[in-house]
Scaffold this motif. Structure first.
Motif, PDB file in Angstrom:
ATOM      1  N   UNK A   1      19.351 -18.503 -68.237  1.00  0.00           N
ATOM      2  CA  UNK A   1      20.038 -19.476 -68.246  1.00  0.00           C
ATOM      3  C   UNK A   1      20.690 -19.759 -69.658  1.00  0.00           C
ATOM      4  N   UNK A   2      21.727 -18.829 -70.016  1.00  0.00           N
ATOM      5  CA  UNK A   2      21.922 -19.060 -71.575  1.00  0.00           C
ATOM      6  C   UNK A   2      23.007 -19.793 -71.624  1.00  0.00           C
ATOM      7  N   UNK A   3      23.629 -20.914 -72.920  1.00  0.00           N
ATOM      8  CA  UNK A   3      24.712 -21.575 -72.571  1.00  0.00           C
ATOM      9  C   UNK A   3      25.916 -20.295 -72.573  1.00  0.00           C
ATOM     10  N   UNK A   4      25.705 -19.130 -73.123  1.00  0.00           N
ATOM     11  CA  UNK A   4      27.022 -17.996 -73.061  1.00  0.00           C
ATOM     12  C   UNK A   4      26.480 -16.718 -72.893  1.00  0.00           C
ATOM     13  N   UNK A   5      28.043 -16.026 -71.520  1.00  0.00           N
ATOM     14  CA  UNK A   5      27.816 -15.305 -71.388  1.00  0.00           C
ATOM     15  C   UNK A   5      29.353 -14.153 -71.577  1.00  0.00           C
ATOM     16  N   UNK A   6      28.646 -12.836 -72.488  1.00  0.00           N
ATOM     17  CA  UNK A   6      30.196 -12.442 -73.127  1.00  0.00           C
ATOM     18  C   UNK A   6      29.758 -10.939 -71.793  1.00  0.00           C
TER      19      UNK A   6
ATOM     20  N   UNK B   1      21.866 -20.025 -76.864  1.00  0.00           N
ATOM     21  CA  UNK B   1      22.253 -18.495 -77.014  1.00  0.00           C
ATOM     22  C   UNK B   1      23.048 -18.125 -76.511  1.00  0.00           C
ATOM     23  N   UNK B   2      24.030 -16.710 -76.956  1.00  0.00           N
ATOM     24  CA  UNK B   2      24.474 -15.705 -76.301  1.00  0.00           C
ATOM     25  C   UNK B   2      24.608 -14.256 -75.855  1.00  0.00           C
TER      26      UNK B   2
END
Ligand code: SF4
Length: 289
Positions: free
Chosen positions: A193-198, A164-165
């Motif tokens: 608590x995702x894998x990626x945050x942009x 998840x991003x």
């Protein structure tokens, strides 16, 4: 390949085969978004999608990933989507991952088992545009969801097996709610608590309601130092077990790539250095969406 309208993709899908399955976005009401302005949402005919896969099989043999455009592919009926994924597997056997945008509505429409099925058939990552963890701002920008919905559906996507991003938007709450937006976004990100945050920085697009508000003096754009302060509060309030927090999009003034929780303190120090003028920021003319 057959493309209609405006094609966008996440920065991390820059080298992917862009397979357009839908045109536009079924919501198309967020006040800051001009991507699909005036575009009626529709699912492309299977024959067109399959012809594109056949084209990719001949001419895209070096691209290991496929990104399913446009905004709302998960809304495609399950059987049809599985059929597309099956064809990708057969015709593009070198492809290692399929990605797509997701939103709360489309994640809600699928059962957990259906999402698991899509994951098992190739969709490895979904990108969720959250923008903010502040319910008032979500309402103001007409996002059509609440933080409770974002937390529930973000967790559901991860439970289904997808990476998840999540995208968040610096400056989207304006000046008055900047602090709350930063703090609440950190809280909601921590709960998912995702894998990626942009993190992107808001840039106004002519023709959007938010642009009109700005022109009318109703919505302020934050200065670079205010955006950095917002980013600092957001990161300070974000606790991820192992995710990456990136703010290296072309719209940002200070590129950041942090593995959480390891790089959290060093990143906060870097932002302080930039706020003190000891680290230079990207000049305005180099910023882009
Ligand atoms: S921000 Fe996303 S959900 Fe909102 S209108 Fe744009 S593409 Fe659609």
């Amino acid at each position: 390949m057959h493309y209609e309208g405006n094609i966008i993709r996440p920065p991390s899908e820059a080298n992917s085969i862009l397979l357009q399955v839908t045109v536009g976005c079924s919501r198309n009401k967020c006040t800051f978004c001009g991507t699909y302005q005036g575009e009626r949402f529709r699912i492309k005919p299977d024959s067109v999608v399959m012809a594109d896969i056949a084209f990719a099989a001949r001419y895209c043999r070096r691209q290991r990933r496929v990104f399913l455009c446009d905004g709302d592919v998960l809304i495609v009926p399950q059987k049809r989507l599985l059929n597309i994924l099956a064809r990708i597997k057969i015709e593009l056997p070198w492809v290692t991952r399929v990605g797509a945008y997701a939103n709360v509505k489309s994640l809600k429409m699928k059962t957990l088992d259906e999402l698991r099925e899509l994951n098992a058939h190739g969709i490895g990552i979904v990108y969720l545009g959250m923008e903010t963890g502040d319910d008032v701002t979500l309402k103001n920008i007409n996002k059509g969801t609440t933080t409770a919905g974002l937390i529930q559906m973000g967790r559901k996507a991860m439970e289904a097996g997808f990476k998840l991003s999540i995208t968040v938007l610096l400056g989207i709450a304006g000046r008055e709610r900047s602090h709350i937006h930063a703090k609440e976004t950190g809280r909601v990100l921590s709960e998912i608590d995702p894998d990626y945050v942009g993190a992107l920085s808001l840039m106004l697009i002519p023709g959007t309601p938010l642009y009109a508000d700005h022109e009318a003096g109703k919505f302020p754009l934050l200065r670079p130092d205010e955006l950095l302060q917002e980013l600092k509060i957001m990161i300070a309030n974000t606790n991820l077990s192992k995710g990456l927090f990136h703010a290296n999009h072309a719209s940002n003034y200070l590129p950041i790539k942090a593995r959480m929780p390891r790089d959290k303190e060093a990143t906060l120090t870097l932002i302080d250095e930039a706020l003190a003028g000891r680290v230079s920021l990207k000049p305005e003319w180099l910023r882009a969406l």
